[in-house]
Design a protein around this motif. Structure first.
Motif, short mmCIF file in Angstrom:
data_model
loop_
_atom_site.label_atom_id
_atom_site.label_comp_id
_atom_site.label_asym_id
_atom_site.label_seq_id
_atom_site.Cartn_x
_atom_site.Cartn_y
_atom_site.Cartn_z
N ARG A 66 0.83 -1.22 0.00
CA ARG A 66 0.00 0.00 0.00
C ARG A 66 0.85 1.25 0.00
N ASP A 87 -3.98 -4.27 3.15
CA ASP A 87 -2.84 -3.42 2.80
C ASP A 87 -1.63 -3.81 3.62
N GLY A 232 -0.42 0.96 -7.01
CA GLY A 232 0.23 0.29 -5.90
C GLY A 232 1.37 -0.63 -6.26
#
Length: 278
Positions: A66, A87, A232
């Motif tokens: 993340r 995450d 990401g």
């Protein structure tokens, strides 16, 4: 027989898959998560003869490293499709522990809900032992794969599925085969594609455009660092690709860049080229 389904996403691999369908596949559209889940339900329904209502997606999880300022729009897409996002922190711009976290989530969901079908949206060989353990318990493990045509030549960054994972799975249906029934006019569920205006990478064999991201790891004096893009994913970068006059970029610097999302042989991360500060 029941058709309880769980869908588990290796987030980085799925991002490459979505880019492939949007930029290198004749459909030229991104995968819609809710429509993909329905295509999986339809596959289980037609494979087993169970009624559709007996083939629900009971669990859906997405695991990825993340960045500090992720795209809120994609979070909304995940939420609307009932996908739980997990995450993990990035260390020096690199993902750490994603495979382990996802494997634990798969195992817990499969054994406690329980699930009869586990769909692994990944191509990583590290998941082969997990697939073997699940099949030994009687869980059917589906690992959808990209159908690679012999002609025209597919781009080098076509998402691939490792042979050990293929061998450990119960079945490896092609994504195109899963999506084919959704093109019929009598198909009763949601469609698995959505058009997108997102700008994608500029690389040989892909449309023009630039990715955007943030420098997430570059130590002073080092000739290289890492960028995390807006989806990401982590990218390796060298000072040779920086604008003239720069020998490094501080962590947190917003940038745009080009490059293929698939690492070159022997490399773990793709390389960012033609970097510009934003």
């Amino acid at each position: 027989m029941k058709g309880r389904i769980g869908v588990f996403y290796d987030g980085t691999w799925f991002a490459y898959l979505s880019d492939f369908y949007a930029t290198a596949h004749p459909r030229a559209a991104r995968i819609a998560l809710d429509g993909f889940h329905d295509a999986l339900r339809w596959h289980v329904h037609t494979t087993t003869g169970l009624p559709l209502e007996a083939c629900p997606v009971l669990a859906a999880h997405y695991v990825r490293g993340r960045i500090e300022t992720p795209a809120a729009s994609f979070d909304a897409v995940l939420a609307s499709a009932g996908v739980v996002r997990h995450d993990l922190p990035l260390h020096g711009g690199k993902e750490k522990g994603v495979d382990v976290h996802l494997a634990l989530e798969v195992w817990e969901s499969a054994t406690t809900l329980p699930l009869e079908w586990v769909v692994l949206v990944t191509g990583d060989a590290d998941f082969a032992p997990l697939a073997s353990r699940l099949t030994a318990r009687g869980v059917r493990v589906l690992v959808p794969v990209v159908d690679v045509p012999s002609t025209p030549v597919p781009p080098a960054w076509t998402p691939r599925t490792a042979a050990p994972l293929r061998a450990a799975a119960t079945a490896t249906p092609g994504f195109d085969a899963l999506f084919a029934p959704t093109d019929r006019p009598d198909y009763p569920l949601r469609r698995p594609f959505v058009r997108s205006a997102e700008v994608v990478a500029s690389a040989p064999g892909s449309p023009r455009g630039r990715r955007r991201g943030t420098v997430t790891g570059w130590r002073s004096g080092q000739p290289h660092g890492f960028i995390t893009d807006s989806r990401g994913a982590s990218w390796f970068t060298s000072r040779d690709d920086l604008p003239e006059g720069h020998t490094m970029l501080p962590t947190g610097t917003p940038v745009s860049f080009t490059g293929s999302p698939t690492p070159t042989p022997g490399r773990k991360y793709p390389r960012a080229h033609a970097i510009r500060t934003e």
